[in-house]
Scaffold this motif. Structure first.
Motif, PDB file in Angstrom:
ATOM      1  N   ILE A  49       0.842  -1.217   0.000  1.00  0.00           N
ATOM      2  CA  ILE A  49       0.000   0.000   0.000  1.00  0.00           C
ATOM      3  C   ILE A  49       0.872   1.260   0.000  1.00  0.00           C
ATOM      4  O   ILE A  49       0.389   2.361  -0.267  1.00  0.00           O
ATOM      5  N   LEU A  51       3.067   2.293   2.653  1.00  0.00           N
ATOM      6  CA  LEU A  51       3.454   2.868   3.953  1.00  0.00           C
ATOM      7  C   LEU A  51       4.900   2.517   4.299  1.00  0.00           C
ATOM      8  O   LEU A  51       5.515   3.190   5.126  1.00  0.00           O
ATOM      9  N   PRO A  71       1.046   6.454  -1.076  1.00  0.00           N
ATOM     10  CA  PRO A  71      -0.142   5.632  -0.781  1.00  0.00           C
ATOM     11  C   PRO A  71      -1.446   6.230  -1.285  1.00  0.00           C
ATOM     12  O   PRO A  71      -2.292   5.498  -1.807  1.00  0.00           O
ATOM     13  N   SER A  72      -1.624   7.542  -1.117  1.00  0.00           N
ATOM     14  CA  SER A  72      -2.912   8.124  -1.507  1.00  0.00           C
ATOM     15  C   SER A  72      -3.173   7.916  -2.999  1.00  0.00           C
ATOM     16  O   SER A  72      -4.319   7.688  -3.408  1.00  0.00           O
ATOM     17  N   VAL A  75      -4.196   4.323  -3.605  1.00  0.00           N
ATOM     18  CA  VAL A  75      -5.607   4.113  -3.237  1.00  0.00           C
ATOM     19  C   VAL A  75      -6.508   4.617  -4.359  1.00  0.00           C
ATOM     20  O   VAL A  75      -7.468   3.942  -4.764  1.00  0.00           O
ATOM     21  N   ARG A  76      -6.182   5.794  -4.887  1.00  0.00           N
ATOM     22  CA  ARG A  76      -7.012   6.335  -5.961  1.00  0.00           C
ATOM     23  C   ARG A  76      -6.897   5.503  -7.244  1.00  0.00           C
ATOM     24  O   ARG A  76      -7.796   5.513  -8.083  1.00  0.00           O
ATOM     25  N   ARG A  80      -6.732  -0.975  -2.010  1.00  0.00           N
ATOM     26  CA  ARG A  80      -7.302  -0.626  -0.711  1.00  0.00           C
ATOM     27  C   ARG A  80      -6.837  -1.648   0.323  1.00  0.00           C
ATOM     28  O   ARG A  80      -6.802  -2.843   0.032  1.00  0.00           O
ATOM     29  N   LEU A 100     -13.722   9.560   6.083  1.00  0.00           N
ATOM     30  CA  LEU A 100     -12.295   9.606   5.735  1.00  0.00           C
ATOM     31  C   LEU A 100     -11.916   8.504   4.754  1.00  0.00           C
ATOM     32  O   LEU A 100     -10.976   8.645   3.978  1.00  0.00           O
ATOM     33  N   SER A 101     -12.666   7.411   4.801  1.00  0.00           N
ATOM     34  CA  SER A 101     -12.377   6.305   3.880  1.00  0.00           C
ATOM     35  C   SER A 101     -13.067   6.506   2.538  1.00  0.00           C
ATOM     36  O   SER A 101     -13.050   5.602   1.698  1.00  0.00           O
ATOM     37  N   GLY A 102     -13.712   7.656   2.382  1.00  0.00           N
ATOM     38  CA  GLY A 102     -14.300   7.990   1.085  1.00  0.00           C
ATOM     39  C   GLY A 102     -15.754   7.590   0.925  1.00  0.00           C
ATOM     40  O   GLY A 102     -16.274   7.584  -0.190  1.00  0.00           O
TER      41      GLY A 102
ATOM     42  N   ARG B 160     -15.133  18.677   6.010  1.00  0.00           N
ATOM     43  CA  ARG B 160     -14.369  17.512   5.567  1.00  0.00           C
ATOM     44  C   ARG B 160     -12.867  17.833   5.604  1.00  0.00           C
ATOM     45  O   ARG B 160     -12.054  16.998   5.976  1.00  0.00           O
ATOM     46  N   LEU B 163     -11.631  17.654   9.120  1.00  0.00           N
ATOM     47  CA  LEU B 163     -11.546  16.247   9.524  1.00  0.00           C
ATOM     48  C   LEU B 163     -10.270  15.621   8.951  1.00  0.00           C
ATOM     49  O   LEU B 163      -9.570  14.865   9.634  1.00  0.00           O
ATOM     50  N   ASP B 176      -2.912   8.289   5.053  1.00  0.00           N
ATOM     51  CA  ASP B 176      -2.339   7.978   3.744  1.00  0.00           C
ATOM     52  C   ASP B 176      -3.029   6.760   3.141  1.00  0.00           C
ATOM     53  O   ASP B 176      -3.402   6.756   1.965  1.00  0.00           O
ATOM     54  N   CYS B 178      -5.887   5.657   3.698  1.00  0.00           N
ATOM     55  CA  CYS B 178      -7.302   5.906   3.386  1.00  0.00           C
ATOM     56  C   CYS B 178      -7.427   6.679   2.076  1.00  0.00           C
ATOM     57  O   CYS B 178      -8.535   6.958   1.619  1.00  0.00           O
ATOM     58  N   GLY B 179      -6.286   7.087   1.526  1.00  0.00           N
ATOM     59  CA  GLY B 179      -6.326   7.841   0.272  1.00  0.00           C
ATOM     60  C   GLY B 179      -6.331   9.348   0.470  1.00  0.00           C
ATOM     61  O   GLY B 179      -6.540  10.100  -0.482  1.00  0.00           O
ATOM     62  N   VAL B 180      -6.134   9.788   1.725  1.00  0.00           N
ATOM     63  CA  VAL B 180      -6.116  11.230   2.008  1.00  0.00           C
ATOM     64  C   VAL B 180      -4.861  11.841   1.393  1.00  0.00           C
ATOM     65  O   VAL B 180      -3.765  11.298   1.530  1.00  0.00           O
TER      66      VAL B 180
END
Lengths: 228, 284
Positions: A49, A51, A71-72, A75-76, A80, A100-102, B160, B163, B176, B178-180
């Motif tokens: 992922i 990290l 990582p972001s 994810v996009r 996941r 936060l998890s979308g 948002r 948050l 990270d 979580c895709g943030v």
């Protein structure tokens, strides 16, 4: 979409943990990653992922090299993970964790209802006050309800009561039916044997065995590897 | 009775000034865990934006959004160029932002010299309320400061974006995963912290002399407010500013300004002891 690791190396500081791991997860299949404690399973998930930095080898998602991608962006791009530990923001509410998890608020009911009634209507509750099993269910539900093509599930059944293990298994099977790829890191060998299409055994940071569902004597071989 | 009313109004004015000056520090230090010793310089540069606005014949009120934009850009550049490379090492952050504060002061001195500058009061005169005359501009300052502080706090605690920033502080790795977009969120949060300091500088500009060292006077007060208000609690900026303003106004009324400073520092030490949270604990 296909996720591939080629000669992946990683570790913590100067301590190497993974020594050239190669395998792949394709869409529409469940690959079980099994191994004893300390084999490097969680390190592998954290490197996949993003990290943990890969110190060697390559990671590819849908053919694109993502080895140095943050990582972001992974994810996009459709990856996941649900982690074994620290999978939620414990001081935030359940609803905020889902945001936060979308997951927009309109989806919260569906996500929380994924594993029966135990999480239903608990959006306002602080995530840290859920039981260990409920936290695992929430993290798994959040990952499964995402639109990711490849799911990395690190010991999702740990701490779950048997009925919820069954529900989780059904949800993972549904994810496969939907054409998603799942890497299932699992000590619960019965569940892995019931669900997985392929098996990868990790030992001291290296892949020491692989197998395919239906292979004769596979269960005994895996049990032997895990010294159960 | 009139003397007490006047002290209350002075205290309210001090509260508003402390709250808006400390707001940016509350975001950057209290929320993001970055010890920014250049925060006072952000306030000082905001005051210079007000001066330049006035020198070009423009309205003082225009200087408030201008200062916000200038300081947002400056803060965002500092976050990208400096802070994000060192923010996990508090001791390096302290040294780097201390150096940054010197650089900013020297840069301003090169441009504007050491000469004292000033901005005329845009709302001269006094207004009688509750039986006492009080400068009208201070009423305006209190109103604007309260609006800026409350709107900013609501944005950080209810949106948002807020948050997301709090999630990054709580667990950057998980955010990270979580895709943030942690980089963009930190960039914006630091920029907003600097922008509020800029607004504060432009707002207090008509109340005193504007000079390159002016920012030094604001830094200790801002840290006091954040310490008293509590780490990781943005709304604590309001409580902290209220308590520090009350203590300072009260002690000045009965003793003098020196004892007021001593009392404020003692209060900060007491709060740190009571919470048993070392300063470095604010930096996750």
């Amino acid at each position: 979409m296909r996720f591939e690791a080629h000669g992946l190396r990683s570790g913590y500081g100067s301590v190497p943990v993974l020594h050239g791991v190669s395998f792949c997860v394709a869409q529409g299949e469940i690959v079980a990653l099994v191994g004893r404690n300390g084999a490097g399973k969680t390190t592998l998930v954290r490197t996949m992922i993003g990290l943990l930095r890969a110190t060697g080898g390559q990671l590819r998602l849908g053919g694109a090299d993502i080895t140095r991608v943050p990582p972001s962006r992974r994810v996009r791009a459709g990856l996941r993970a649900a982690f074994q530990e620290r999978s939620l923001f414990s001081q935030f509410s359940v609803g905020d964790n889902l945001r936060l998890s979308g997951h927009p608020p309109a989806e919260h009911g569906r996500v929380l209802g994924m594993f029966g009634e135990s999480l239903a209507g608990r959006e306002a509750q602080r995530a840290g006050t859920l039981s260990g099993g409920e936290q695992k269910m929430l993290a798994a539900a959040s990952a499964l309800a995402s639109t990711a093509s490849i799911l990395l599930m690190d010991e999702p059944t740990e701490g779950l009561q048997p009925s919820n293990v069954g529900l989780l298994g059904d949800a993972l099977a549904l994810a496969r039916q939907q054409g998603r790829g799942v890497l299932l890191v699992e000590q619960h060998l019965a569940l892995a044997l019931r669900l997985a299409d392929r098996f990868v055994v990790l030992e001291k940071g290296e892949i020491v065995d692989t197998g395919t569902a239906g292979e004769a004597g596979l269960g005994d071989r895996l049990s032997g590897r895990l010294a159960l | 009775m009139d003397a007490l009313t006047l002290e209350l109004l002075n205290g309210l004015s001090l509260f508003a000034t402390l709250a808006i000056v400390a707001l940016g520090l509350g975001i950057v230090f209290g929320l993001m865990g970055i010890i920014n010793l250049a925060h006072g310089e952000f306030v000082m540069i905001g005051a210079y934006v007000a001066y330049v606005t006035h020198a070009n014949g423009l309205s003082h009120w225009l200087s408030l959004p201008l200062a916000a934009v200038v300081l947002f850009v400056l803060g965002a550049c500092i976050e990208v160029g400096l802070i994000r490379r060192i923010h996990r090492r508090p001791e390096v952050t302290i040294l780097a932002t201390f150096g940054l504060s010197i650089c900013l002061r020297q840069a301003v001195e090169l441009i504007f010299t050491k000469d004292f500058r000033g901005v005329p009061n845009p709302v001269p005169g006094a207004t009688r309320a509750l039986g006492v005359l009080f400068p009208t501009y201070r009423y305006v300052l209190i109103g604007i400061a309260v609006v800026v502080v409350v709107v900013t706090l609501l944005a950080f605690t209810r949106s948002r974006f807020g948050l997301t920033v709090r999630a990054i502080v709580a667990d950057r790795d998980l955010a990270d995963a979580c895709g943030v977009r942690t980089g963009i969120a930190n960039f914006c949060a630091f920029g907003i912290g600097a922008a509020t300091a800029g607004i504060a500088g432009a707002l207090v500009a008509p109340l005193g002399a504007i000079e390159p060292q002016a920012g030094l006077a604001y830094l200790p007060g801002a840290f006091l407010v954040v310490i008293v208000g509590g780490f990781n609690r943005l709304w604590g900026v309001i409580a902290g500013a209220l308590v520090v303003a009350a203590v300072q106004t009260g002690v000045i009324h009965f003793y003098d300004a020196v004892w007021a400073q001593i009392a404020s520092l003692a209060l900060a030490v007491l709060m740190l002891q009571l919470r048993r949270v070392p300063v470095e604990a604010a930096n996750p």
